[in-house]
Design an enzyme around this catalytic site. Sequence first.
Site, mmCIF file in Angstrom:
data_model
loop_
_atom_site.group_PDB
_atom_site.id
_atom_site.type_symbol
_atom_site.label_atom_id
_atom_site.label_comp_id
_atom_site.label_asym_id
_atom_site.label_seq_id
_atom_site.Cartn_x
_atom_site.Cartn_y
_atom_site.Cartn_z
ATOM 1 C CG HIS A 14 -1.734 -1.219 1.367
ATOM 2 N ND1 HIS A 14 -3.053 -1.261 0.961
ATOM 3 C CD2 HIS A 14 -1.457 -2.464 1.835
ATOM 4 C CE1 HIS A 14 -3.545 -2.474 1.178
ATOM 5 N NE2 HIS A 14 -2.594 -3.228 1.705
ATOM 6 C CD GLU A 195 -4.902 -8.240 7.160
ATOM 7 O OE1 GLU A 195 -5.796 -7.649 6.539
ATOM 8 O OE2 GLU A 195 -3.888 -7.661 7.619
HETATM 9 N N1 HPA Z 1 -5.389 -5.084 5.477
HETATM 10 C C1 HPA Z 1 -6.448 -4.361 5.152
HETATM 11 N N2 HPA Z 1 -6.364 -3.110 4.754
HETATM 12 C C2 HPA Z 1 -5.164 -2.544 4.673
HETATM 13 C C3 HPA Z 1 -4.022 -3.246 5.007
HETATM 14 C C4 HPA Z 1 -4.151 -4.588 5.417
HETATM 15 O O1 HPA Z 1 -3.180 -5.308 5.734
HETATM 16 N N3 HPA Z 1 -2.986 -2.396 4.821
HETATM 17 C C5 HPA Z 1 -3.495 -1.230 4.388
HETATM 18 N N4 HPA Z 1 -4.811 -1.306 4.299
HETATM 19 ZN ZN ZN Z 2 -2.651 -5.059 2.608
#
Ligand code: HPA
Ligand code: ZN
Length: 334
Positions: A14, A195
Amino acid sequence: MQIQDIPKAELHLHIEGTLEPELMMQLAKRNGVAIPYKSVDEIRKAYEFSDLQSFLDIYYAGAAVLQTRQDFYDLTWAYLERAAADNVRHVEIFFDPQTHTERGIAFDVVLDGIHDALEAGESKLGITSRLILCFLRHLSADEAMATLELALPHTDRIHAVGLDSSEVGHPPSKFTEVFDRARDAGFLSVAHAGEEGPPEYIVEALDLLHVRRIDHGVRCLEDAALVERLVREQIPLTVCPLSNVKLRVFDTLAEHNLAKLLDAGLCVTINSDDPAYFGGYIGENFVQTQKALALNAQQLKTLAENAFKASFLPADDIERHLADVDAAFNATPA
Ligand code: HPA
Ligand code: ZN
């Protein structure tokens, strides 16, 4: 051979997550933006996270210092220089336009600044790139659709769409129509899934959003049928080990399931996610993961190869990069 010398592709990064405390302070001053920190040290000390949301709160607040085309250029250029030091040859970068348009920064200011730097990255550093627009999943599908509208004139500079931000409670199914429209317009797609969210979100991302890759995806191991499918279809997982520890997806790197994912035959890659916040760029993710999980040379080579295979590069470019990876590993044993 040093891990640093392995030719790399980074597929989960990101750009707002590369904002180092030094640049944050500098841009806050340059733009007259108030931030709740008095020093670089104070900023670094604030980076203790208990989960994804506790990180996102600080990450979105930090992005407020980014105002001008030059700011987005400086941010992106700093990342590319850092990536070059890790022998990164190709990057596929996420940007979150809604984080900026919500604050009154024009979409084109963001896109132009990032794109200028990516062009300089190719001409000056030899790093090729693709840009991926991420929708913020905690916002509505209508807002995502409005953001997609802003991107439609830029299919020449934006290659794919993705989905990030707070995962639990915002399943991929919320964005089915947005991704349908994006694919009709010619964008490829990826999505963060598995995640913090359950394996069902990975299945939804595949079936409803028709993604080419899953970002993170580490919770897939909870569903044997899903693992079998991901292996069969060789759907890449863009895994981010240091991020997963910082956000408490795993308590320690030694407990990370990356080696199990590799053993299962999944197309795993190593990436840095938001390196300014998580304590390491891609090289550091490789080094620390290798050490914690005692990865051998063959596993490191597979990880490096997977990243190029999973990229959106044309087949002949991928072949060229794979030959470079092979040469690096043949030069001297790791
Ligand atoms: N997960 C979800 N959104 C995000 C992440 C992440 O690891 N990093 C930046 N935005
Ligand atoms: Zn991410």
